[in-house]
Write an enzyme that holds these catalytic residues in place. Structure first.
Site, mmCIF file in Angstrom:
data_model
loop_
_atom_site.group_PDB
_atom_site.id
_atom_site.type_symbol
_atom_site.label_atom_id
_atom_site.label_comp_id
_atom_site.label_asym_id
_atom_site.label_seq_id
_atom_site.Cartn_x
_atom_site.Cartn_y
_atom_site.Cartn_z
ATOM 1 N N CYS A 42 0.834 -1.339 -0.123
ATOM 2 C CA CYS A 42 -0.015 0.143 0.074
ATOM 3 C C CYS A 42 0.931 1.398 -0.166
ATOM 4 O O CYS A 42 0.413 2.364 -0.519
ATOM 5 C CB CYS A 42 -1.220 0.059 1.223
ATOM 6 S SG CYS A 42 -0.372 -0.301 3.008
ATOM 7 N N ASN A 43 2.041 1.472 0.733
ATOM 8 C CA ASN A 43 3.080 2.533 0.445
ATOM 9 C C ASN A 43 4.045 2.447 -0.419
ATOM 10 O O ASN A 43 4.639 3.095 -0.690
ATOM 11 C CB ASN A 43 3.548 2.486 1.494
ATOM 12 C CG ASN A 43 3.141 3.135 2.590
ATOM 13 O OD1 ASN A 43 2.263 3.788 2.575
ATOM 14 N ND2 ASN A 43 2.867 2.281 4.231
ATOM 15 N N ARG A 44 4.373 1.412 -1.509
ATOM 16 C CA ARG A 44 4.699 1.287 -2.924
ATOM 17 C C ARG A 44 5.093 0.222 -4.035
ATOM 18 O O ARG A 44 4.219 -0.568 -3.259
ATOM 19 C CB ARG A 44 7.113 1.356 -1.861
ATOM 20 C CG ARG A 44 6.502 -0.175 -1.099
ATOM 21 C CD ARG A 44 8.010 -0.722 -0.395
ATOM 22 N NE ARG A 44 8.130 0.497 0.417
ATOM 23 C CZ ARG A 44 8.705 1.067 1.454
ATOM 24 N NH1 ARG A 44 9.571 1.958 0.486
ATOM 25 N NH2 ARG A 44 8.687 1.699 2.281
ATOM 26 N N GLU A 87 7.471 -0.549 11.349
ATOM 27 C CA GLU A 87 6.750 -1.956 11.395
ATOM 28 C C GLU A 87 6.899 -3.353 10.928
ATOM 29 O O GLU A 87 7.807 -3.422 10.027
ATOM 30 C CB GLU A 87 5.954 -1.304 10.360
ATOM 31 C CG GLU A 87 6.295 -0.808 8.793
ATOM 32 C CD GLU A 87 5.590 -1.123 7.404
ATOM 33 O OE1 GLU A 87 5.038 -2.724 7.708
ATOM 34 O OE2 GLU A 87 5.844 -1.381 6.699
ATOM 35 N N GLN A 119 5.904 -9.221 3.809
ATOM 36 C CA GLN A 119 5.299 -8.147 2.586
ATOM 37 C C GLN A 119 6.862 -8.338 1.342
ATOM 38 O O GLN A 119 6.677 -8.846 -0.348
ATOM 39 C CB GLN A 119 4.917 -6.850 1.794
ATOM 40 C CG GLN A 119 3.817 -6.468 2.610
ATOM 41 C CD GLN A 119 3.525 -5.274 3.436
ATOM 42 O OE1 GLN A 119 4.382 -4.741 3.774
ATOM 43 N NE2 GLN A 119 1.863 -4.600 2.720
ATOM 44 N N ALA A 164 -10.719 -10.337 4.529
ATOM 45 C CA ALA A 164 -9.564 -10.841 5.129
ATOM 46 C C ALA A 164 -8.008 -11.088 5.506
ATOM 47 O O ALA A 164 -7.497 -12.430 6.134
ATOM 48 C CB ALA A 164 -10.416 -12.449 5.549
ATOM 49 N N GLU A 192 -4.048 -10.183 5.897
ATOM 50 C CA GLU A 192 -3.085 -9.889 7.566
ATOM 51 C C GLU A 192 -3.239 -8.375 7.458
ATOM 52 O O GLU A 192 -3.258 -8.027 9.113
ATOM 53 C CB GLU A 192 -1.415 -9.728 6.418
ATOM 54 C CG GLU A 192 -1.053 -10.623 7.626
ATOM 55 C CD GLU A 192 0.446 -9.953 6.983
ATOM 56 O OE1 GLU A 192 1.782 -9.412 7.952
ATOM 57 O OE2 GLU A 192 1.008 -9.961 5.780
ATOM 58 N N ALA A 235 -6.306 -6.568 8.148
ATOM 59 C CA ALA A 235 -7.593 -6.290 8.209
ATOM 60 C C ALA A 235 -6.993 -7.872 9.816
ATOM 61 O O ALA A 235 -8.034 -6.780 11.177
ATOM 62 C CB ALA A 235 -8.202 -7.861 7.946
#
Lengths: 303, 426
Positions: B51-53, B117, B123, B194, B196, B198
């Site tokens: 989501c960030n890269r 994090e 990831q 559903a 990781e 979440a």
């Protein structure tokens, strides 16, 4: 102890306020400790000053602490500082001082312009009325503290709401309670303060109507009575609206509380200041019920 | 070694761009690897999309085969159907040691929005697994990604980066959800997706007292599995609109490429309950909740990953000491990795040199054995050991020189000289 002046605790609260503002930028534990320490020192000085005033009241057989306009305002400020110290010690992260100290300083500042002579309403000769008088001034003082709480809580709610809507891009360093808690506390502050103010006003009217103020007559057309009546009606309107509109949003409640309580506060303090400075006006103010601590014409003037 | 990375992340590109360049789902990734192989047949490749890269690593033995920045940007543009000029300014590139350092920083979460994090390691592992599954990896990317995972472990164990609030979910719950709600034990949480993310958000919410959990997912079975873990109920995506009105907290974390909750749906949901605050946390990239939902009324508090940036920056500043320590470890490991890579480049020459000298010594030993047949086995062993020691001692200075040279890069000059001096041929 007798040397304690208003300036002592006014200066302490000013420094504590400055430190609380500084904490917004640099939230350090040491700054918090110094701020609370200075506020506590001011609170002690404030308490001593009020005890001195109470002693003076006893000499003149007047009710303690609430014998003059100045006492009444200072007691109100004292209640607010006590509330602040209690909550701040419970939750160190709360930025309560930034909201409360301006009010406290405003109240103490305005007390400079209020008379410190006993009110005619509290005439010692009328010993039978003392109980009613105490009920009148006490319920007004505590009710007014509730009004102040309503103002502060509404401001905090609006600021927290804005911060959350702007995704935290404003008010950096400002730690506030949740919207849910602020909303609940705001609701209770109105629910408690409005009945108390109503009791205070009612007893004030009874005291005036029982006619003991040296021949003065109460006129319902008196501007002071009208202004206070409007303020009170505003609060009653808010009270009724909050009870009858359970689905009002927290923001709507906060805005309405801020307007109604703010108007009441400005009216009460403003009328008292005017009453202390204007002989003609003070005659009216002295028969107002909300400003029951209004002073007689002869004794008006800054302390 | 030829290693490059082109990337855009939360620091260089807005969520609007990142979500358009994101690779969502295994099918899309498989398609991407097929196209990469077609375009750059001599390159190894690994795609890292979170989501960030969005990052694309390529490596090849031969420098001439390395794709250029424009070629890689062109691939992204064609694959996603986004004009190059819309994102070229947001796209950064590193090569060689810088690319290695970049991956180490990413994997160690130094480059993450939330410092420390833990999700980024899984990831990166998942991206590497996908590349392996699509046969896009090779010796360089294998070595690089395995080393990156090891470095991240070292950073986590030797620094305090991973202490405190170290996930987007924890920051969102801690900074914003607690600003809205005083308590969570009387609130209903609806989780869309559903995965990781979440699950992790549910962990933080349950730590705050949440009891009533609802999960909706494209696969209802998976939703029920996750919900059962937290004592809640799971449903298929068709129940979403029916469940939204009862939710106080909505967490969306799916891999969908279109918003799942659009304005029209949310407007219907909010009808008649605008007095009730709702906290919506959208952890998806592409977003799962249309951003316009936020403007429906004053009691909708919608946050996406970019909205948490400022809070995360404060978090980062408070741990600057740990960043310095982590960067020092990363620099040290990058140097070591590069030395290994350079040294590996000298491997074939060293091997052939050793083999050649060993052949010579073996032949001389065989001749000696035939001439001195009266010697016993013990004597022959002694002679053989002496010859080997002489060979090793003679080889030591040139190999030592080669190793020294390889510290700063592949020693092409020395390798060439050795080949010519000792007649080493490919």
């Amino acid at each position: 102890m007798a040397d304690v002046t208003i300036f002592c605790f006014f200066a302490s609260y000013t420094v504590a306020f400055a430190l609380d503002v500084l904490r917004l930028k640099r939230p350090k534990r040491s700054t918090w400790m110094v701020s609370v320490g200075i506020a506590a020192a001011g609170f002690v000085a404030h308490t001593l000053f009020l005890l001195n005033a109470a002693d003076k009241g006893r000499e003149e057989l007047l009710p303690p602490l609430l014998s003059s306009s100045q006492d009444w305002t200072l007691v109100l400020a004292w209640l607010v500082v006590g509330f602040h110290l209690f909550l701040t010690c419970c939750d160190r992260a709360l930025s309560l001082g930034v909201f409360l100290f301006p009010l406290v300083l405003g109240l103490i500042g305005s007390s400079y312009f209020l008379a410190d002579e006993p009110s005619q309403l509290l005439n010692a000769a009328e010993s039978a009325r003392r109980g009613w008088t105490m009920l009148h001034v006490s319920s007004l003082a505590v009710g007014s503290a509730g009004v102040l709480a309503g103002i502060v809580l509404s401001l905090m709610y609006l600021l927290q709401h804005r911060r959350l809507r702007q995704k935290g891009r404003s008010a950096t360093g400002l730690k506030l309670p949740s919207l849910e808690r602020l909303s609940r506390m705001n609701w209770w502050s109105v629910m408690v303060s409005v009945p108390l103010l109503t009791v205070g006003m009612g007893t004030g009217l009874v005291l005036l109507l029982s006619g003991s103020t040296e021949g003065r007559e109460l006129s319902l057309g008196d501007p002071v009575v009208i202004i206070n009546g409007i303020s009170w009606l505003g609060l009653i309107g808010l009270f009724g609206w909050m009870l009858l509109t359970p689905r009002a949003t927290g923001k709507q409640v906060a805005w309405r509380t801020l307007l109604a309580c703010g108007f009441l506060l400005v009216t009460v303090v403003g009328l008292n200041v005017l009453a202390s400075h204007s002989p003609g006006f003070s005659e009216h103010a002295s028969v107002s019920s909300l400003g029951a601590n209004g002073d007689p014409v002869e004794t008006g003037g800054p302390s | 070694m030829n290693l490059q990375v082109i990337y855009c992340n939360h620091q260089t590109a807005s969520l609007d761009i990142r979500e358009r360049l994101a690779f969502t789902g295994e099918e899309q990734l498989a398609d991407a690897y097929t196209q990469l192989r077609d375009r750059f047949p001599n390159s190894e490749a690994v795609v890292l999309s979170t989501c960030n890269r969005v990052e694309l690593y390529t490596a090849q033995e031969n420098a001439a085969a390395a794709p250029t920045h424009d070629e890689l940007a062109g691939f992204l543009s064609n694959f996603h159907g986004v004009p190059v000029e819309e994102f070229l300014g947001d796209l950064l590139q590193h090569s060689g040691a810088e690319a290695v350092g970049h991956l180490f920083r990413v994997c160690s979460s130094i480059d993450s929005m939330v410092l420390g994090e833990p999700q980024i390691v899984s990831q990166v592992k998942e991206a590497y697994r996908q590349a392996e599954a699509n046969e896009a990896c090779g010796p360089l990317t294998n070595a690089l990604f395995q080393c990156a995972i090891r470095v991240s472990k070292r950073v986590r164990s030797e620094t305090r980066l991973a202490e405190g609030r170290v996930s987007i979910a924890s920051v969102a719950v801690g900074e914003f959800a607690r600003g809205i709600f005083d308590r969570f034990d009387d609130k209903t949480v609806l989780v869309i997706g559903a995965g990781e993310m979440a699950e992790e958000t549910l962990q933080y919410l349950q730590d705050d007292g949440v009891r009533d959990v609802l999960v909706v997912n494209r696969n209802p079975e998976r939703a029920r599995e996750l919900a059962a873990k937290w004592g809640g109920d799971g449903f298929g995506m068709d129940r979403l609109e029916g469940l939204l009105p009862g939710a106080d907290v909505v967490v969306a974390a799916t891999g969908a490429d279109q918003p799942i909750v659009d304005v029209e749906m949310f407007a219907r949901v909010r009808d008649g309950q605008r007095d009730r605050p709702v906290f919506v946390l959208d952890l998806g990239a592409p977003r799962d909740v249309a951003p316009e939902v936020s403007g429906l009324d004053d009691n909708v508090f919608l946050y996406d990953v970019d909205d948490l940036q400022e809070t995360c920056e404060r978090n980062r500043k408070s741990r600057s000491q740990e960043i310095v320590r982590a960067l020092s470890i990363i620099e040290n490991e990058s140097d070591r990795f590069m030395q290994d890579v350079y040294h590996r480049a000298t491997g074939p020459i060293v091997k052939r040199l050793r083999e050649q000298w060993s052949d010579v010594s073996q032949k001389e030993m065989d001749r000696l054995r035939s001439k001195l047949s009266h010697l016993g086995d013990a004597d022959i062993d002694q002679v053989e050991q002496t010859v080997n020691r002489i060979v090793n001692k003679l080889l030591h200075p040139p190999l030592e020189a080669l190793r020294d040279e390889a510290r700063d890069g592949t020693p092409h000059g020395l390798l060439d000289a050795l080949s010519r001096l000792f007649h080493i041929r490919d």
